[in-house]
Design an enzyme around this catalytic site. Structure first.
Site, PDB file in Angstrom:
ATOM      1  N   CYS A 251       7.294  61.195  20.631  1.00 19.29           N
ATOM      2  CA  CYS A 251       7.998  62.322  20.780  1.00 19.29           C
ATOM      3  C   CYS A 251       7.689  62.015  22.568  1.00 19.29           C
ATOM      4  CB  CYS A 251       7.786  63.600  20.167  1.00 19.29           C
ATOM      5  SG  CYS A 251       7.196  63.398  18.187  1.00 19.29           S
TER       6      CYS A 251
ATOM      7  N   LEU B 157      11.298  63.397  18.719  1.00 17.56           N
ATOM      8  CA  LEU B 157      12.586  62.734  18.052  1.00 17.56           C
ATOM      9  C   LEU B 157      10.984  62.509  16.680  1.00 17.56           C
ATOM     10  CD1 LEU B 157      14.420  60.213  18.456  1.00 17.56           C
ATOM     11  CD2 LEU B 157      12.264  58.322  18.282  1.00 17.56           C
TER      12      LEU B 157
END
Length: 623
Positions: A2, A50
């Site tokens: 992320c 993500l």
């Protein structure tokens, strides 16, 4: 995997909220799957996700049971299941199956020593709402980035510097002292950046921020303890721990692929990982020098292993078109040419998978660079008395560029005065010649490396070089471009070599098996040959070669660079006449100045994006 951004200041929470949203939006490429925010009157925390593990849950910021702790986390913890079992036995209650929650409960259980329990790559912060204290850390090798900005009124943290630009109290100012060392190293050196008051948290370090004060401590330290194992024992240890590490690095709830070159490192990972897809890029055109296109060899291994192989050729037009995008995503000027093919490689892979395995770190751990050993043809010269070699160095310093000059200078210098790592672009004098006086105040390269050499002064030269690269080249060149180019394409990159347990084994390899009879990475190559064909195990290291030096001898690309060098604002930094002389000497074929030219060119592209145009560059339509 992320991205995060946050800050501590005196604004009320309702004013913090829109700011931290803009900061997180600036790094949306790191996490296009989701977002999350936490604000109170003290701190603001933003997150882009993500989704890799626990796809339905695991959003951030994430809390402990009583919501007294809040975490922002970027990375992957591969031993999170083992830690979770310990924490559940200790009475902790989990609401997700994510590795993030393991850190926040681990912090409750172990305090700031949680960093000693984590096997993985990470940058994170934990806000303690009761103590009004922020704790943060970066992984031991610097796989994941961590930046912070600090003034009397404001503290910011983030995965990328570009998020800081969206805080109204951030003062964007060029750090003039960074340019000189950049010209020597091709990247900004720890812990400085090109922005005033913006710093990097060094790998293996953690910090506590409270009441406007930041305390930093080192929690991980390299400690070479080379033993007397025989070769078979060393090889078996390497194979056992690498296979274990690769399995850990495959833990995912989405498909995992792999980057593949023709070299031993990525070939070994691909052969042991049993992934389905591999990705390779090379350079199109009539490039006759070896190393510019590894697609054929990579494809050959995939055929042997029965894997799907995707490939892409890069043209000079593609290379020059994407440079603004590459420099934008790098946050700071970065002159490693291989960042460009890596961007295209990541872009290609991201269309098929969300996670890739890659071979970064093997050379630093196992001794893979040619600079770690005196070349065979120079071995006799190095046996001559140091006084004679120093005299020849002083003569060479007064000579024009010629074959052998660089070696004479290096051979007549102490290691501490000559070795700065794998990227030595210019020496102090060459940088000063190009720079205007107000930009010559940066450190000499010896000032950067001296503290590192002081830490390992009693070890052999080979280990001194490896130690220096572990502290400079690996985190601030190799891993930085790996993170920034993959995350620019919303792709998670994992590096099985850079694992704590693997490193413990690498620290113990007998010196004679690191480099043996002029063969680099000897013990690892021997281990690899048990898995991959001998042709791949013994292949010489090529690196990610880019034919930039050949392209700018062509009029089209020579004019492209010359046009940039001719812009009015360039004279603020550089003696333009010296720049042009450097370019003309290269274009005429009198001397290879390719890397020096690209280092300056990359800085100018970066500066134009961040300080003149002040906008995100447009990507080419084919990306």
């Amino acid at each position: 995997m992320c991205g995060f951004a946050g800050f501590i200041d005196g604004l009320p929470s309702n004013e913090k909220d829109p700011i931290v949203h803009k900061m997180a939006d600036a790094i949306k490429h790191r996490g296009p799957d989701g977002e999350g925010f936490f604000c109170d009157d003290k701190v603001a925390m933003g997150f882009r996700r993500l989704s890799i593990i626990d796809l339905s849950l695991g959003d951030q910021p994430l809390f402990n049971e009583d919501k007294s702790l809040v975490i922002n986390f970027n990375g992957e913890i591969y031993n999170y299941k083992e830690i979770r079992e310990e924490l559940v036995k200790a009475g902790h209650v989990f609401t997700t199956n994510s590795d993030t929650e393991v850190i926040v409960h681990g912090y409750e259980q172990y305090g700031k020593d949680i960093v000693d329990h984590l096997r993985g790559m990470f940058g994170f912060v934990i806000w303690d709402r009761n103590k009004q204290e922020l704790f943060g850390a970066r992984d031991p090798f610097g796989i994941k980035p961590f930046y912070y900005y600090t003034t009397d009124e404001l503290f910011m943290y983030g995965s990328e510097i570009k998020s800081f630009l969206h805080h109204p109290d951030f003062k964007k100012e060029l750090n003039k002292d960074a340019l000189k060392t950049y010209l020597m190293y091709q990247y900004s050196v720890p812990t400085d950046t090109f922005f005033v008051n913006v710093h990097k948290l060094n790998p293996g370090h953690c910090f506590t921020y409270k009441d406007g004060k930041m305390e930093i401590r080192q929690y991980f330290k390299i400690n070479y303890r080379n033993n007397n194992d025989d070769l078979d024992t060393a090889v078996n240890k390497i194979n056992d721990i690498m296979k274990s590490s690769i399995e850990y690095h495959k833990i995912s709830d989405v498909e995992v692929g792999a980057f593949l070159s023709s070299g031993v490192d990525s070939s070994y990972i691909v052969a042991n990982a049993n992934v389905d897809k591999a990705f390779t890029v090379g350079f199109a055109g009539d490039i006759t020098a070896p190393g510019f296109n590894e697609i054929g060899d990579a494809h050959g291994l995939c055929e042997i292993l029965g894997m799907k192989h995707q490939q892409k050729d890069i043209t000079p037009e593609m290379f020059f078109d994407i440079l603004p995008t590459v420099q934008y995503h790098s946050d700071e000027p970065h002159a490693n040419l291989s960042a460009v093919p890596l961007y295209f490689l990541a872009n290609m892979a991201s269309k098929e998978v969300k996670v890739v395995l890659s071979g970064e770190g093997a050379d630093e751990l196992f001794g893979g660079y040619y600079e770690y050993e005196t070349p065979r043809e120079y071995a006799k010269y190095m046996k001559l008395p140091y006084g004679f070699r120093k005299m020849m160095k002083n003569i060479a310093l007064k000579m024009p560029n010629m074959k052998g000059r660089h070696f004479l200078i290096k051979a007549g210098s102490k290691l501490e005065d000559s070795y700065i790592g794998q990227a030595f672009i210019m020496n102090n004098e060459e940088a000063d010649l190009l720079l205007k006086p107000e930009y010559r105040n940066g450190k000499k390269y010896q000032e950067v490396t001296k503290p590192i050499f002081d830490e390992i002064k009693d070890k052999p030269d080979l280990l001194k070089k490896m130690y220096t690269d572990m502290h400079l080249w690996l985190p601030y060149d190799i891993l930085l471009k790996a993170d920034k180019m993959t995350m620019a394409n919303s792709l998670e990159l994992r590096v099985p070599f850079l694992d704590r347990e693997v490193f413990k084994v690498s620290e113990e390899i007998p010196l004679q098996y690191i480099i043996h009879d002029y063969v680099t990475k000897y013990a690892f190559r021997t281990a690899a040959n048990k898995t991959i064909p001998e042709e791949w195990a013994k292949r010489k290291k090529l690196g990610f070669l880019v034919p930039f030096k050949d392209w700018i001898k062509e009029d089209k690309w020579y004019i492209e660079v010359k046009t940039m060098f001719s812009k009015d604002w360039v004279s603020e930094f550089f003696n333009v006449n010296e720049l042009m002389a450097l370019l003309e000497e290269h274009h005429s074929g009198r001397w290879n100045n390719g890397r020096k030219i690209y280092t300056v060119y990359a800085f100018l592209i970066w500066y134009e994006i961040y300080f003149i145009n002040n906008e995100v560059p447009k990507k080419p339509v084919y990306v």
